[in-house]
Design a protein around this motif. Structure first.
Motif, short mmCIF file in Angstrom:
data_model
loop_
_atom_site.label_atom_id
_atom_site.label_comp_id
_atom_site.label_asym_id
_atom_site.label_seq_id
_atom_site.Cartn_x
_atom_site.Cartn_y
_atom_site.Cartn_z
N ILE A 1 0.83 -1.20 0.00
CA ILE A 1 0.00 0.00 0.00
C ILE A 1 0.86 1.25 0.00
O ILE A 1 1.95 1.28 0.56
CB ILE A 1 -0.97 0.04 1.20
CG1 ILE A 1 -0.24 -0.23 2.51
CG2 ILE A 1 -2.09 -0.96 1.00
CD1 ILE A 1 -1.14 -0.10 3.74
N GLU A 2 0.34 2.28 -0.65
CA GLU A 2 1.01 3.56 -0.72
C GLU A 2 0.55 4.44 0.43
O GLU A 2 -0.64 4.56 0.70
CB GLU A 2 0.68 4.24 -2.06
CG GLU A 2 1.35 5.59 -2.28
CD GLU A 2 0.52 6.76 -1.80
OE1 GLU A 2 1.09 7.86 -1.60
OE2 GLU A 2 -0.71 6.60 -1.61
N TRP A 3 1.53 5.05 1.14
CA TRP A 3 1.24 5.95 2.25
C TRP A 3 1.91 7.28 1.98
O TRP A 3 3.10 7.34 1.74
CB TRP A 3 1.78 5.35 3.56
CG TRP A 3 1.57 6.20 4.77
CD1 TRP A 3 0.45 6.29 5.54
CD2 TRP A 3 2.54 7.10 5.39
NE1 TRP A 3 0.64 7.18 6.58
CE2 TRP A 3 1.92 7.68 6.51
CE3 TRP A 3 3.86 7.43 5.09
CZ2 TRP A 3 2.57 8.59 7.33
CZ3 TRP A 3 4.52 8.34 5.90
CH2 TRP A 3 3.88 8.91 7.02
N MET A 4 1.10 8.34 2.01
CA MET A 4 1.59 9.70 1.76
C MET A 4 1.51 10.48 3.07
O MET A 4 0.43 10.60 3.66
CB MET A 4 0.75 10.36 0.67
CG MET A 4 1.25 11.71 0.21
SD MET A 4 2.61 11.57 -0.95
CE MET A 4 2.79 13.28 -1.44
N TRP A 5 2.63 10.99 3.53
CA TRP A 5 2.71 11.51 4.89
C TRP A 5 1.69 12.60 5.20
O TRP A 5 1.03 12.57 6.25
CB TRP A 5 4.13 12.00 5.18
CG TRP A 5 4.54 13.26 4.49
CD1 TRP A 5 5.13 13.37 3.26
CD2 TRP A 5 4.41 14.60 4.98
NE1 TRP A 5 5.36 14.69 2.95
CE2 TRP A 5 4.93 15.46 3.99
CE3 TRP A 5 3.89 15.15 6.16
CZ2 TRP A 5 4.95 16.85 4.14
CZ3 TRP A 5 3.91 16.54 6.31
CH2 TRP A 5 4.43 17.36 5.32
N ASP A 6 1.52 13.59 4.31
CA ASP A 6 0.63 14.70 4.61
C ASP A 6 -0.84 14.28 4.59
O ASP A 6 -1.67 14.87 5.28
CB ASP A 6 0.87 15.88 3.66
CG ASP A 6 0.71 15.50 2.20
OD1 ASP A 6 1.18 14.43 1.80
OD2 ASP A 6 0.11 16.29 1.46
N GLU A 7 -1.15 13.21 3.83
CA GLU A 7 -2.53 12.73 3.80
C GLU A 7 -2.90 12.02 5.10
O GLU A 7 -4.08 11.80 5.37
CB GLU A 7 -2.73 11.81 2.60
CG GLU A 7 -2.66 12.53 1.27
CD GLU A 7 -2.92 11.62 0.09
OE1 GLU A 7 -3.20 10.41 0.31
OE2 GLU A 7 -2.85 12.10 -1.06
N GLU B 1 6.13 21.33 3.34
CA GLU B 1 7.41 20.73 2.96
C GLU B 1 8.57 21.59 3.44
O GLU B 1 9.61 21.07 3.86
CB GLU B 1 7.48 20.54 1.44
CG GLU B 1 6.57 19.45 0.93
CD GLU B 1 6.76 19.16 -0.55
OE1 GLU B 1 6.65 17.99 -0.94
OE2 GLU B 1 7.03 20.12 -1.32
N THR B 2 8.40 22.90 3.39
CA THR B 2 9.45 23.80 3.88
C THR B 2 9.71 23.56 5.36
O THR B 2 10.87 23.44 5.79
CB THR B 2 9.05 25.26 3.63
OG1 THR B 2 8.80 25.47 2.23
CG2 THR B 2 10.14 26.21 4.09
N ALA B 3 8.64 23.45 6.13
CA ALA B 3 8.80 23.21 7.57
C ALA B 3 9.46 21.86 7.84
O ALA B 3 10.31 21.75 8.74
CB ALA B 3 7.43 23.29 8.26
N MET B 4 9.08 20.86 7.09
CA MET B 4 9.68 19.53 7.30
C MET B 4 11.18 19.55 7.05
O MET B 4 11.96 18.99 7.82
CB MET B 4 9.00 18.50 6.39
CG MET B 4 7.66 18.04 6.88
SD MET B 4 7.78 16.87 8.27
CE MET B 4 7.80 15.32 7.39
N LEU C 1 4.85 18.20 12.54
CA LEU C 1 4.41 17.40 11.40
C LEU C 1 5.12 16.04 11.39
O LEU C 1 4.49 15.00 11.16
CB LEU C 1 4.72 18.14 10.09
CG LEU C 1 3.96 19.43 9.82
CD1 LEU C 1 4.53 20.13 8.59
CD2 LEU C 1 2.47 19.18 9.65
N PHE C 2 6.41 16.06 11.62
CA PHE C 2 7.20 14.83 11.57
C PHE C 2 6.74 13.85 12.64
O PHE C 2 6.57 12.65 12.38
CB PHE C 2 8.68 15.15 11.74
CG PHE C 2 9.58 13.95 11.61
CD1 PHE C 2 9.89 13.44 10.37
CD2 PHE C 2 10.09 13.34 12.75
CE1 PHE C 2 10.71 12.33 10.24
CE2 PHE C 2 10.91 12.23 12.63
CZ PHE C 2 11.22 11.71 11.37
#
Length: 255
Positions: A133-139, A160-163, A226-227
């Motif tokens: 399965i595909e997992w997208m972090w922000d989703e 993405e900038t903050a990450m 976020l992380f």
């Protein structure tokens, strides 16, 4: 547990006990005037390794180049054609199934990879080889993203900038955050759709510098939030997947 750092006897012991692996995937492409081209694969690798450390599951080497042809107008962007990417990732996954892995989490940080990773997952499931399965972090953390940023963006934006500020702050051009915001765009742009049809193909069609949102709203502290939140979601996903019976993950029979 990092595959590339272990010996084959150590890995044999893992395969005797476990059947799950994390595969980080990203891209090497433009992320505006302020972020490194490795933004996506840096994020994917950091999340996958952290989740592997916390759960004990296996993390493979990172796939650093993805489907990024829609950023080709900007210097340095690298990509592979979609069919090549799908075949490569499927072959990589079959390496894992050969060793006994039958559950794979594609830890993805690039939107251009999403549909292709889902197709690979379908291929593997249809023949009964693995559940991938595909997992997208922000989703996995949409509410937090919305709470942290008033003007977010799908590419090179504040999330993405903050990450990257959190993970590799020395690679961020802090003196260019205002430039990224002023020279970029909000999303969606007014001319991105016509009568229900999506009218753009490349990032540059909507944003002169390739990025969207308000990058000046990003901080390393927000990136850490976020992380941590995304890592927690990934760990929970791994545990959920490991607990499933393999037959229950496979396709239902024809009625």
């Amino acid at each position: 547990m990092e595959l590339a750092a272990k010996t084959w006897p150590d890995l044999g012991a893992y395969f005797d006990e476990e059947s799950l692996a994390l595969v980080p995937l990203g891209s090497t492409e433009q992320h505006g005037p302020h972020l490194p081209e490795g933004t996506d694969h840096l994020i994917a690798e950091a999340l996958a390794r952290e989740a592997a450390d916390r759960t004990g599951y296996l993390c493979t080497p990172t796939v650093n180049v993805g489907v990024s042809v829609h950023h080709r107008q900007f210097h340095g962007t690298m990509w592979v054609d979609a069919p090549v990417f799908r075949d490569y990732v499927e072959s990589l996954a079959r390496n894992l199934t050969y060793h006994g892995i039958d559950r794979i989490v594609f830890v993805n940080a690039h939107g251009g990879n999403v549909e292709h990773l889902r197709e690979v997952g379908r291929r593997l499931r249809d023949v009964g080889d693995a559940y991938a399965i595909e997992w997208m972090w922000d989703e996995s953390i949409p509410t937090l993203v919305s709470e942290l940023f008033e003007q977010n963006g799908p590419h090179g934006g504040p999330k993405e900038t903050a990450m990257i500020q959190h993970l590799a702050g020395d690679l961020v051009r802090g003196d260019r955050l205002a430039e990224a915001h002023e020279g970029g765009a909000t999303f969606p742009t007014d001319d991105s759709h016509q009568n229900g049809a999506r009218t753009f193909y490349d990032a540059i069609d909507n944003s002169p510098n390739g990025v969207f949102g308000d990058q000046t709203d990003a901080t390393a502290e927000k990136g850490e939030q976020l992380f941590e939140a995304a890592t927690e979601q990934l760990c929970e996903l791994c545990e959920w997947l490991a607990e499933r019976e393999f037959d229950d993950l496979m396709a239902e029979p024809h009625v």
